[in-house]
Write a protein that holds these residues in place. Structure first.
Motif, PDB file in Angstrom:
ATOM      1  N   LEU A 103     -10.483 -20.057 -15.668  1.00  0.00           N
ATOM      2  CA  LEU A 103      -9.694 -20.416 -16.848  1.00  0.00           C
ATOM      3  C   LEU A 103      -8.786 -21.610 -16.572  1.00  0.00           C
ATOM      4  O   LEU A 103      -8.623 -22.490 -17.427  1.00  0.00           O
ATOM      5  CB  LEU A 103      -8.868 -19.212 -17.290  1.00  0.00           C
ATOM      6  N   LEU A 104      -8.194 -21.651 -15.375  1.00  0.00           N
ATOM      7  CA  LEU A 104      -7.258 -22.727 -15.044  1.00  0.00           C
ATOM      8  C   LEU A 104      -7.927 -23.951 -14.429  1.00  0.00           C
ATOM      9  O   LEU A 104      -7.321 -25.010 -14.336  1.00  0.00           O
ATOM     10  CB  LEU A 104      -6.186 -22.203 -14.060  1.00  0.00           C
ATOM     11  N   ARG A 105      -9.164 -23.787 -13.951  1.00  0.00           N
ATOM     12  CA  ARG A 105      -9.928 -24.827 -13.256  1.00  0.00           C
ATOM     13  C   ARG A 105      -9.375 -25.133 -11.864  1.00  0.00           C
ATOM     14  O   ARG A 105     -10.132 -25.210 -10.911  1.00  0.00           O
ATOM     15  CB  ARG A 105      -9.986 -26.117 -14.084  1.00  0.00           C
ATOM     16  N   SER A 106      -8.077 -25.324 -11.748  1.00  0.00           N
ATOM     17  CA  SER A 106      -7.448 -25.612 -10.454  1.00  0.00           C
ATOM     18  C   SER A 106      -6.286 -24.640 -10.249  1.00  0.00           C
ATOM     19  O   SER A 106      -5.121 -24.981 -10.505  1.00  0.00           O
ATOM     20  CB  SER A 106      -6.953 -27.058 -10.391  1.00  0.00           C
ATOM     21  N   PRO A 156      -7.416 -14.775 -24.043  1.00  0.00           N
ATOM     22  CA  PRO A 156      -7.852 -14.781 -22.638  1.00  0.00           C
ATOM     23  C   PRO A 156      -6.772 -14.320 -21.666  1.00  0.00           C
ATOM     24  O   PRO A 156      -7.061 -13.605 -20.695  1.00  0.00           O
ATOM     25  CB  PRO A 156      -8.233 -16.252 -22.395  1.00  0.00           C
ATOM     26  N   PHE A 157      -5.527 -14.693 -21.912  1.00  0.00           N
ATOM     27  CA  PHE A 157      -4.443 -14.295 -21.021  1.00  0.00           C
ATOM     28  C   PHE A 157      -4.114 -12.811 -21.196  1.00  0.00           C
ATOM     29  O   PHE A 157      -3.762 -12.133 -20.227  1.00  0.00           O
ATOM     30  CB  PHE A 157      -3.219 -15.163 -21.273  1.00  0.00           C
ATOM     31  N   ALA A 158      -4.255 -12.311 -22.431  1.00  0.00           N
ATOM     32  CA  ALA A 158      -4.096 -10.872 -22.640  1.00  0.00           C
ATOM     33  C   ALA A 158      -5.181 -10.100 -21.910  1.00  0.00           C
ATOM     34  O   ALA A 158      -4.927  -9.033 -21.331  1.00  0.00           O
ATOM     35  CB  ALA A 158      -4.132 -10.561 -24.138  1.00  0.00           C
ATOM     36  N   ALA A 159      -6.404 -10.642 -21.925  1.00  0.00           N
ATOM     37  CA  ALA A 159      -7.519  -9.980 -21.246  1.00  0.00           C
ATOM     38  C   ALA A 159      -7.292  -9.926 -19.739  1.00  0.00           C
ATOM     39  O   ALA A 159      -7.532  -8.895 -19.100  1.00  0.00           O
ATOM     40  CB  ALA A 159      -8.820 -10.711 -21.558  1.00  0.00           C
ATOM     41  N   LEU A 160      -6.837 -11.027 -19.145  1.00  0.00           N
ATOM     42  CA  LEU A 160      -6.576 -11.045 -17.707  1.00  0.00           C
ATOM     43  C   LEU A 160      -5.472 -10.056 -17.336  1.00  0.00           C
ATOM     44  O   LEU A 160      -5.585  -9.329 -16.338  1.00  0.00           O
ATOM     45  CB  LEU A 160      -6.192 -12.453 -17.264  1.00  0.00           C
ATOM     46  N   THR A 161      -4.410 -10.028 -18.127  1.00  0.00           N
ATOM     47  CA  THR A 161      -3.330  -9.067 -17.870  1.00  0.00           C
ATOM     48  C   THR A 161      -3.846  -7.638 -17.975  1.00  0.00           C
ATOM     49  O   THR A 161      -3.479  -6.773 -17.168  1.00  0.00           O
ATOM     50  CB  THR A 161      -2.177  -9.283 -18.858  1.00  0.00           C
ATOM     51  N   ALA A 162      -4.707  -7.380 -18.946  1.00  0.00           N
ATOM     52  CA  ALA A 162      -5.253  -6.028 -19.119  1.00  0.00           C
ATOM     53  C   ALA A 162      -6.096  -5.625 -17.920  1.00  0.00           C
ATOM     54  O   ALA A 162      -6.004  -4.488 -17.443  1.00  0.00           O
ATOM     55  CB  ALA A 162      -6.086  -5.971 -20.402  1.00  0.00           C
ATOM     56  N   ILE A 163      -6.924  -6.538 -17.408  1.00  0.00           N
ATOM     57  CA  ILE A 163      -7.778  -6.222 -16.258  1.00  0.00           C
ATOM     58  C   ILE A 163      -6.929  -5.856 -15.048  1.00  0.00           C
ATOM     59  O   ILE A 163      -7.172  -4.855 -14.365  1.00  0.00           O
ATOM     60  CB  ILE A 163      -8.699  -7.416 -15.935  1.00  0.00           C
ATOM     61  N   VAL A 164      -5.904  -6.669 -14.775  1.00  0.00           N
ATOM     62  CA  VAL A 164      -5.026  -6.398 -13.632  1.00  0.00           C
ATOM     63  C   VAL A 164      -4.221  -5.121 -13.870  1.00  0.00           C
ATOM     64  O   VAL A 164      -4.033  -4.304 -12.958  1.00  0.00           O
ATOM     65  CB  VAL A 164      -4.086  -7.596 -13.393  1.00  0.00           C
TER      66      VAL A 164
END
Length: 352
Positions: free
Chosen positions: A249-252, A63-71
Protein backbone atom coordinates in the motif's frame (compact mmCIF):
# COMPACT_ATOMS: atom_id res chain seq x y z
CA UNK A 1 -53.04 -18.02 33.06
CA UNK A 2 -51.53 -15.36 35.24
CA UNK A 3 -47.86 -14.57 35.34
CA UNK A 4 -47.72 -16.10 38.84
CA UNK A 5 -49.12 -19.38 37.53
CA UNK A 6 -46.63 -19.30 34.65
CA UNK A 7 -43.72 -19.01 37.06
CA UNK A 8 -45.01 -21.50 39.64
CA UNK A 9 -46.29 -24.04 37.16
CA UNK A 10 -49.77 -25.54 36.91
CA UNK A 11 -50.76 -29.16 37.57
CA UNK A 12 -47.17 -30.25 37.96
CA UNK A 13 -45.99 -28.72 34.71
CA UNK A 14 -42.42 -27.39 34.69
CA UNK A 15 -41.82 -23.73 35.30
CA UNK A 16 -42.20 -21.55 32.22
CA UNK A 17 -39.47 -18.96 31.92
CA UNK A 18 -39.73 -15.82 29.89
CA UNK A 19 -37.62 -15.89 26.75
CA UNK A 20 -35.14 -13.06 26.40
CA UNK A 21 -36.31 -10.32 24.10
CA UNK A 22 -34.58 -9.64 20.80
CA UNK A 23 -33.36 -6.29 22.13
CA UNK A 24 -31.78 -7.98 25.15
CA UNK A 25 -30.05 -10.57 22.96
CA UNK A 26 -28.70 -7.91 20.59
CA UNK A 27 -27.46 -5.71 23.42
CA UNK A 28 -25.75 -8.66 25.12
CA UNK A 29 -23.53 -9.15 22.05
CA UNK A 30 -20.07 -7.78 22.90
CA UNK A 31 -19.77 -5.98 19.56
CA UNK A 32 -23.02 -4.03 19.89
CA UNK A 33 -21.39 -0.88 21.26
CA UNK A 34 -18.90 -0.91 18.37
CA UNK A 35 -21.75 -1.16 15.88
CA UNK A 36 -23.61 1.68 17.59
CA UNK A 37 -20.43 3.78 17.60
CA UNK A 38 -19.80 3.16 13.89
CA UNK A 39 -23.38 4.06 12.91
CA UNK A 40 -23.30 7.21 15.06
CA UNK A 41 -19.91 8.29 13.68
CA UNK A 42 -20.96 7.88 10.05
CA UNK A 43 -24.18 9.74 10.82
CA UNK A 44 -22.48 12.79 12.32
CA UNK A 45 -19.41 12.84 10.05
CA UNK A 46 -21.11 14.79 7.21
CA UNK A 47 -22.36 17.32 9.74
CA UNK A 48 -18.83 17.93 10.99
CA UNK A 49 -16.97 17.75 7.69
CA UNK A 50 -18.82 17.75 4.39
CA UNK A 51 -17.64 15.00 2.05
CA UNK A 52 -16.10 12.88 4.81
CA UNK A 53 -18.42 9.99 3.93
CA UNK A 54 -18.42 10.47 0.18
CA UNK A 55 -17.41 7.61 -2.17
CA UNK A 56 -13.85 8.90 -2.60
CA UNK A 57 -13.34 9.42 1.13
CA UNK A 58 -14.67 5.96 2.04
CA UNK A 59 -12.61 4.16 -0.60
CA UNK A 60 -9.45 5.90 0.60
CA UNK A 61 -10.23 5.05 4.23
CA UNK A 62 -11.18 1.37 3.84
CA UNK A 63 -7.68 -0.05 3.11
CA UNK A 64 -6.32 1.37 6.37
CA UNK A 65 -9.36 0.10 8.26
CA UNK A 66 -8.74 -3.33 6.75
CA UNK A 67 -5.08 -3.36 7.82
CA UNK A 68 -6.01 -2.30 11.36
CA UNK A 69 -8.65 -5.04 11.47
CA UNK A 70 -6.17 -7.73 10.37
CA UNK A 71 -3.65 -6.73 13.04
CA UNK A 72 -6.36 -6.24 15.69
CA UNK A 73 -7.78 -9.74 15.14
CA UNK A 74 -4.44 -11.13 16.32
CA UNK A 75 -4.45 -8.75 19.27
CA UNK A 76 -7.94 -9.99 20.12
CA UNK A 77 -6.70 -13.57 20.36
CA UNK A 78 -3.96 -12.56 22.78
CA UNK A 79 -6.26 -10.41 24.92
CA UNK A 80 -8.78 -13.26 25.07
CA UNK A 81 -6.01 -15.25 26.76
CA UNK A 82 -5.61 -12.53 29.37
CA UNK A 83 -2.47 -11.14 27.72
CA UNK A 84 -1.43 -8.11 25.74
CA UNK A 85 0.93 -8.04 22.75
CA UNK A 86 3.16 -4.97 22.65
CA UNK A 87 5.37 -6.44 19.93
CA UNK A 88 2.91 -5.49 17.18
CA UNK A 89 5.00 -2.53 15.86
CA UNK A 90 8.08 -4.68 15.37
CA UNK A 91 6.12 -7.48 13.68
CA UNK A 92 4.39 -5.15 11.22
CA UNK A 93 7.63 -3.34 10.38
CA UNK A 94 9.68 -6.53 10.00
CA UNK A 95 7.09 -8.14 7.74
CA UNK A 96 6.94 -5.03 5.56
CA UNK A 97 10.72 -4.70 5.36
CA UNK A 98 11.40 -8.32 4.41
CA UNK A 99 8.92 -8.34 1.55
CA UNK A 100 10.07 -4.92 0.32
CA UNK A 101 13.79 -5.67 0.46
CA UNK A 102 13.82 -9.26 -0.80
CA UNK A 103 10.69 -9.45 -2.96
CA UNK A 104 12.42 -8.60 -6.25
CA UNK A 105 13.20 -11.22 -8.87
CA UNK A 106 16.91 -10.60 -8.34
CA UNK A 107 16.53 -11.62 -4.69
CA UNK A 108 14.11 -14.22 -3.31
CA UNK A 109 11.13 -13.48 -5.49
CA UNK A 110 7.82 -12.08 -4.28
CA UNK A 111 6.15 -15.33 -3.20
CA UNK A 112 9.15 -16.58 -1.24
CA UNK A 113 9.61 -13.19 0.41
CA UNK A 114 5.95 -13.14 1.51
CA UNK A 115 6.23 -16.61 3.06
CA UNK A 116 9.47 -15.75 4.85
CA UNK A 117 8.06 -12.41 6.03
CA UNK A 118 5.01 -14.02 7.63
CA UNK A 119 6.42 -17.35 8.84
CA UNK A 120 9.82 -16.00 9.87
CA UNK A 121 8.33 -13.08 11.80
CA UNK A 122 5.76 -15.34 13.46
CA UNK A 123 8.61 -17.23 15.17
CA UNK A 124 9.08 -14.18 17.40
CA UNK A 125 5.46 -14.56 18.46
CA UNK A 126 6.09 -18.24 19.14
CA UNK A 127 8.94 -17.19 21.42
CA UNK A 128 6.65 -14.75 23.27
CA UNK A 129 4.01 -17.41 23.76
CA UNK A 130 6.46 -19.98 25.11
CA UNK A 131 8.01 -17.56 27.60
CA UNK A 132 4.60 -16.33 28.79
CA UNK A 133 2.84 -19.71 28.94
CA UNK A 134 5.66 -21.98 30.12
CA UNK A 135 7.68 -19.69 32.36
CA UNK A 136 4.78 -17.52 33.54
CA UNK A 137 6.50 -14.20 32.91
CA UNK A 138 4.29 -11.08 32.52
CA UNK A 139 3.10 -10.52 28.93
CA UNK A 140 3.93 -6.80 28.94
CA UNK A 141 7.58 -7.42 29.82
CA UNK A 142 7.96 -10.34 27.43
CA UNK A 143 6.36 -8.69 24.40
CA UNK A 144 8.30 -5.45 24.93
CA UNK A 145 11.52 -7.48 24.93
CA UNK A 146 10.48 -9.43 21.83
CA UNK A 147 9.55 -6.17 20.11
CA UNK A 148 13.07 -4.94 20.83
CA UNK A 149 14.44 -8.10 19.18
CA UNK A 150 12.39 -7.46 16.05
CA UNK A 151 13.41 -3.80 15.95
CA UNK A 152 17.00 -4.98 16.14
CA UNK A 153 16.36 -7.38 13.26
CA UNK A 154 14.86 -4.52 11.24
CA UNK A 155 17.95 -2.38 11.84
CA UNK A 156 20.29 -5.24 10.97
CA UNK A 157 18.47 -6.11 7.73
CA UNK A 158 17.93 -2.54 6.57
CA UNK A 159 21.27 -1.04 7.70
CA UNK A 160 19.25 2.06 8.48
CA UNK A 161 17.73 2.43 4.99
CA UNK A 162 14.22 1.62 3.81
CA UNK A 163 13.30 -0.39 0.72
CA UNK A 164 10.84 -0.15 -2.12
CA UNK A 165 8.42 -2.97 -2.77
CA UNK A 166 7.83 -4.60 -6.14
CA UNK A 167 5.30 -3.16 -8.60
CA UNK A 168 3.39 -6.47 -8.46
CA UNK A 169 2.72 -6.27 -4.73
CA UNK A 170 1.98 -2.57 -4.89
CA UNK A 171 -0.43 -3.03 -7.78
CA UNK A 172 -2.20 -5.83 -5.94
CA UNK A 173 -2.54 -3.90 -2.68
CA UNK A 174 -3.92 -0.86 -4.50
CA UNK A 175 -6.31 -2.82 -6.74
CA UNK A 176 -10.09 -2.91 -6.40
CA UNK A 177 -12.77 -5.50 -7.04
CA UNK A 178 -16.22 -4.11 -7.91
CA UNK A 179 -14.91 -0.75 -6.78
CA UNK A 180 -13.98 -2.07 -3.31
CA UNK A 181 -10.30 -2.15 -2.25
CA UNK A 182 -8.97 -5.70 -2.37
CA UNK A 183 -7.57 -5.36 1.16
CA UNK A 184 -11.13 -5.19 2.46
CA UNK A 185 -11.81 -8.70 1.14
CA UNK A 186 -8.68 -9.96 2.86
CA UNK A 187 -9.77 -8.45 6.17
CA UNK A 188 -13.36 -9.73 5.87
CA UNK A 189 -12.10 -13.22 5.07
CA UNK A 190 -9.76 -13.31 8.08
CA UNK A 191 -12.46 -11.96 10.39
CA UNK A 192 -15.09 -14.45 9.21
CA UNK A 193 -12.79 -17.47 9.38
CA UNK A 194 -11.60 -16.53 12.87
CA UNK A 195 -15.16 -15.87 14.04
CA UNK A 196 -16.42 -19.21 12.72
CA UNK A 197 -13.55 -21.10 14.34
CA UNK A 198 -13.99 -19.39 17.72
CA UNK A 199 -17.78 -19.59 17.88
CA UNK A 200 -18.59 -22.67 15.84
CA UNK A 201 -15.94 -25.26 16.66
CA UNK A 202 -14.84 -27.23 19.67
CA UNK A 203 -11.35 -25.81 19.27
CA UNK A 204 -12.68 -22.26 19.50
CA UNK A 205 -14.84 -22.95 22.54
CA UNK A 206 -11.87 -24.46 24.34
CA UNK A 207 -9.76 -21.45 23.37
CA UNK A 208 -12.29 -19.12 24.99
CA UNK A 209 -12.55 -21.34 28.06
CA UNK A 210 -8.78 -21.23 28.55
CA UNK A 211 -8.89 -17.45 28.41
CA UNK A 212 -11.83 -17.16 30.77
CA UNK A 213 -10.81 -19.72 33.38
CA UNK A 214 -7.45 -21.42 32.71
CA UNK A 215 -7.48 -23.48 35.89
CA UNK A 216 -10.90 -24.98 35.16
CA UNK A 217 -9.83 -25.70 31.58
CA UNK A 218 -6.71 -27.44 32.86
CA UNK A 219 -8.72 -29.51 35.33
CA UNK A 220 -10.91 -30.93 32.56
CA UNK A 221 -7.89 -31.89 30.47
CA UNK A 222 -7.43 -28.96 28.08
CA UNK A 223 -3.85 -28.21 27.02
CA UNK A 224 -3.96 -24.64 28.27
CA UNK A 225 -0.38 -23.74 27.45
CA UNK A 226 -0.78 -24.77 23.84
CA UNK A 227 -3.71 -22.40 23.35
CA UNK A 228 -1.87 -19.50 24.93
CA UNK A 229 1.24 -20.09 22.83
CA UNK A 230 -0.90 -20.31 19.68
CA UNK A 231 -2.52 -16.96 20.48
CA UNK A 232 0.80 -15.10 20.48
CA UNK A 233 2.06 -16.98 17.45
CA UNK A 234 -1.06 -16.21 15.39
CA UNK A 235 -1.08 -12.57 16.53
CA UNK A 236 2.47 -12.05 15.28
CA UNK A 237 1.73 -13.88 12.03
CA UNK A 238 -1.30 -11.65 11.38
CA UNK A 239 0.72 -8.54 12.22
CA UNK A 240 3.41 -9.63 9.75
CA UNK A 241 0.73 -10.29 7.11
CA UNK A 242 -0.59 -6.80 7.73
CA UNK A 243 2.97 -5.52 7.28
CA UNK A 244 3.24 -7.27 3.92
CA UNK A 245 0.04 -5.64 2.69
CA UNK A 246 1.10 -2.31 4.18
CA UNK A 247 4.33 -2.47 2.18
CA UNK A 248 2.31 -2.84 -1.00
CA UNK A 249 0.00 0.00 0.00
CA UNK A 250 2.81 2.43 0.87
CA UNK A 251 5.25 1.22 -1.84
CA UNK A 252 8.20 2.36 0.31
CA UNK A 253 7.51 1.41 3.95
CA UNK A 254 9.54 3.25 6.56
CA UNK A 255 11.48 1.62 9.39
CA UNK A 256 8.77 2.75 11.81
CA UNK A 257 5.79 1.74 9.68
CA UNK A 258 4.33 -0.48 12.38
CA UNK A 259 4.31 2.08 15.17
CA UNK A 260 0.82 3.32 14.27
CA UNK A 261 -0.75 -0.10 14.81
CA UNK A 262 -0.08 -0.72 18.50
CA UNK A 263 -2.56 1.75 20.00
CA UNK A 264 -4.96 1.22 17.11
CA UNK A 265 -5.07 -2.56 17.57
CA UNK A 266 -5.72 -2.31 21.32
CA UNK A 267 -8.31 0.44 20.86
CA UNK A 268 -10.16 -1.63 18.24
CA UNK A 269 -10.26 -4.62 20.59
CA UNK A 270 -11.51 -2.54 23.53
CA UNK A 271 -14.12 -0.78 21.40
CA UNK A 272 -15.17 -4.16 19.95
CA UNK A 273 -16.17 -5.40 23.39
CA UNK A 274 -13.45 -7.92 24.21
CA UNK A 275 -12.64 -7.71 27.91
CA UNK A 276 -9.02 -7.00 28.80
CA UNK A 277 -9.45 -9.50 31.63
CA UNK A 278 -9.59 -12.34 29.10
CA UNK A 279 -12.28 -14.81 28.08
CA UNK A 280 -14.94 -14.29 25.46
CA UNK A 281 -14.70 -11.63 22.81
CA UNK A 282 -15.79 -10.75 19.32
CA UNK A 283 -13.51 -10.43 16.32
CA UNK A 284 -16.46 -9.01 14.40
CA UNK A 285 -16.71 -6.30 17.06
CA UNK A 286 -12.96 -5.76 16.71
CA UNK A 287 -13.36 -5.25 12.95
CA UNK A 288 -16.12 -2.72 13.60
CA UNK A 289 -13.82 -1.01 16.07
CA UNK A 290 -11.12 -0.80 13.39
CA UNK A 291 -13.63 0.75 10.98
CA UNK A 292 -14.62 3.28 13.64
CA UNK A 293 -10.99 4.26 14.27
CA UNK A 294 -10.22 4.62 10.56
CA UNK A 295 -13.21 6.88 9.98
CA UNK A 296 -12.45 8.85 13.14
CA UNK A 297 -8.85 9.32 12.01
CA UNK A 298 -10.04 10.56 8.63
CA UNK A 299 -12.42 12.96 10.35
CA UNK A 300 -9.67 14.28 12.62
CA UNK A 301 -7.40 14.81 9.61
CA UNK A 302 -9.89 17.27 8.16
CA UNK A 303 -9.00 19.58 11.06
CA UNK A 304 -5.38 18.67 11.77
CA UNK A 305 -2.68 16.41 10.34
CA UNK A 306 -1.05 15.96 13.75
CA UNK A 307 -0.53 12.29 14.56
CA UNK A 308 -0.43 13.21 18.25
CA UNK A 309 -4.12 14.15 18.18
CA UNK A 310 -5.03 10.78 16.69
CA UNK A 311 -2.96 8.97 19.31
CA UNK A 312 -4.65 10.95 22.08
CA UNK A 313 -8.09 9.97 20.76
CA UNK A 314 -7.10 6.29 20.60
CA UNK A 315 -5.60 6.44 24.10
CA UNK A 316 -8.81 7.97 25.43
CA UNK A 317 -10.83 5.15 23.89
CA UNK A 318 -8.57 2.57 25.56
CA UNK A 319 -8.77 4.37 28.91
CA UNK A 320 -12.55 4.73 28.84
CA UNK A 321 -12.91 1.11 27.74
CA UNK A 322 -10.78 -0.17 30.61
CA UNK A 323 -12.70 1.90 33.17
CA UNK A 324 -16.06 0.69 31.83
CA UNK A 325 -14.96 -2.94 31.86
CA UNK A 326 -13.62 -2.70 35.39
CA UNK A 327 -16.84 -1.07 36.58
CA UNK A 328 -18.95 -3.73 34.90
CA UNK A 329 -16.81 -6.73 35.69
CA UNK A 330 -14.99 -5.75 38.85
CA UNK A 331 -12.15 -8.17 38.04
CA UNK A 332 -8.76 -6.50 38.37
CA UNK A 333 -6.71 -9.60 39.11
CA UNK A 334 -6.27 -10.52 35.44
CA UNK A 335 -5.21 -6.98 34.55
CA UNK A 336 -2.64 -6.97 37.33
CA UNK A 337 -1.23 -10.24 36.01
CA UNK A 338 -0.20 -8.44 32.83
CA UNK A 339 2.53 -6.54 34.64
CA UNK A 340 3.74 -9.17 37.08
CA UNK A 341 4.43 -12.88 37.15
CA UNK A 342 1.34 -14.85 36.10
CA UNK A 343 0.24 -16.97 39.08
CA UNK A 344 -2.95 -18.23 37.47
CA UNK A 345 -1.22 -20.73 35.20
CA UNK A 346 -1.65 -24.45 35.92
CA UNK A 347 0.72 -25.82 38.57
CA UNK A 348 2.10 -28.59 36.40
CA UNK A 349 2.78 -28.97 32.68
CA UNK A 350 0.21 -30.80 30.62
CA UNK A 351 1.05 -33.43 28.02
CA UNK A 352 -2.34 -33.63 26.42
Amino acid sequence: MTSTEQRAGVAGRPEILDRPSLARVVWSWSGTRALVAVVALFAISPLIAAGSVGPTAIVSMLPFAALTAIVAVGQTLVIQQGGLDLSIPGAVTLGALIVAKFGGEADWGLQTAIVVAIVGTSLFGLLSGIVVAVFGLPPLVVTIAVNALMVGAVQAISSGFGAQTTPELSGFALSRVWGIPVLVFFAVGIVLVTHLVLKGTRLGRRFELVGENPRSAYNIGVATRGYRIAAYWLATALAAAGGVLLAGLLRSPTLTAGDDYLLASIAAVVLGGTALTGGRGSVVGTALGALFLAQLSQLVQTFTQATAVQNIVQALIIGVGIVVQLQLGGNTARLRSLVRRDKSRPPAPTTR
